[in-house]
Design an enzyme around this catalytic site. Structure first.
Site, PDB file in Angstrom:
ATOM      1  N   SER A 142      -9.416  -7.118   3.204  1.00 41.09           N
ATOM      2  CA  SER A 142     -10.551  -6.390   2.642  1.00 41.09           C
ATOM      3  C   SER A 142     -10.637  -6.679   1.151  1.00 41.09           C
ATOM      4  CB  SER A 142     -10.356  -4.874   2.860  1.00 41.09           C
ATOM      5  OG  SER A 142     -11.300  -4.121   2.119  1.00 41.09           O
ATOM      6  N   TYR A 188      -4.720   2.022   1.433  1.00 41.02           N
ATOM      7  CA  TYR A 188      -5.499   1.025   2.170  1.00 41.02           C
ATOM      8  C   TYR A 188      -5.561  -0.270   1.364  1.00 41.02           C
ATOM      9  CZ  TYR A 188      -9.325  -1.128   4.778  1.00 41.02           C
ATOM     10  OH  TYR A 188     -10.096  -1.986   5.516  1.00 41.02           O
TER      11      TYR A 188
END
Length: 255
Positions: free
Chosen positions: A139, A149
């Site tokens: 990501s 994350y």
């Protein structure tokens, strides 16, 4: 591509899109996810539309016995895997201090330990054959501070860069595909309605484009793929601003 691709998190979202685009090339597929019924629906559609062989492998990758089953399938040299797509994942609220620590541990395991184990198994059977590809779905959060994350995705990016350099010359490439905000059911599973994530409409990507660009870059042997020019610009600019500004940008999209 020819050969066989194994995709985790294949029952929906980017995983299902990887399956569709690879099936369109004639690739055989091994689809991995927790929900057998959802996997069966995806498999039925792919078989009927593209006439390809689709193996369904239901597994909760956070359960050791299930993970071992997937590792064994990847390591099976009698039924070689030519492309591994590490896509399975889930999101948590960004406030680490308020999150349940066991949820955070599971989050870390699925985003780091699981792809590490599966990549290790894939390398074990790809390197002796002198060919193979690994795609790690990371990501843009891996470049911009975004709680755990971003930290997990940062690990995937770093690992992919290293593995591609270490094993690319031996015929096995590793690519970290780093999409930005992408319209899938990822945000819906977190209880976020489309259009209410605090993200400007222009920042959204569609899954088809993300997968197209990711597969193209993987075929070219690139270590990192950042689908869309706008996110490549955002990442370049993030390196020029103070960390506090990057963190503020990274806080968008999830509360």
């Amino acid at each position: 591509m020819a050969g066989t691709a194994l995709i985790t998190g294949a029952s929906s979202g980017l995983g299902a899109e990887f399956a569709r685009q690879l099936a369109a090339t004639g690739a055989s597929l091994v689809l991995v996810a927790r929900d057998r019924d959802a996997l069966d629906r995806v498999a039925l559609d792919l078989r009927s539309r593209f006439g390809v062989t689709v193996e369904v492998l239901p597994a909760d990758l956070l359960k050791r016995r299930h993970l071992a089953k997937v590792v064994a399938r990847i390591a099976d040299r009698e039924r070689p895997i030519d492309l591994l797509v590490n896509n399975a994942g889930f999101g948590l609220p960004l406030d680490f201090a308020s999150n349940d620590i066991e949820d955070e541990v599971r989050h870390l395991a699925l985003h780091v330990e699981v792809p590490m184990r599966l990549s290790h198994a894939a390398l074990g059977q790809m390197l002796p054959r002198g060919r193979g590809r690994i795609i790690n779905v990371a990501s843009v959060a891996g470049f911009i501070p975004r709680s755990t994350y971003g930290a997990c995705k940062g690990w995937l990016i770093s690992f992919s860069r290293w593995a591609n350099g270490a094993y690319g010359a031996r015929g096995v490439t590793t690519t970290a595909v780093c999409p930005g905000f992408t319209h899938t059911d990822f945000h819906a599973r977190m209880g976020l309605a489309r259009g209410k994530e605090g993200v400007a409409p222009w920042m959204w990507l569609d899954a088809r484009t993300v997968v197209e660009e990711g597969l193209r870059d993987a075929a070219r042997g690139k270590a990192v793929s950042i689908p869309s020019l706008k996110y490549r610009v955002i990442i370049a600019l993030s390196r020029l601003v103070p960390p506090s500004v990057s963190a503020a940008v990274g806080a968008r999209g999830r509360r």
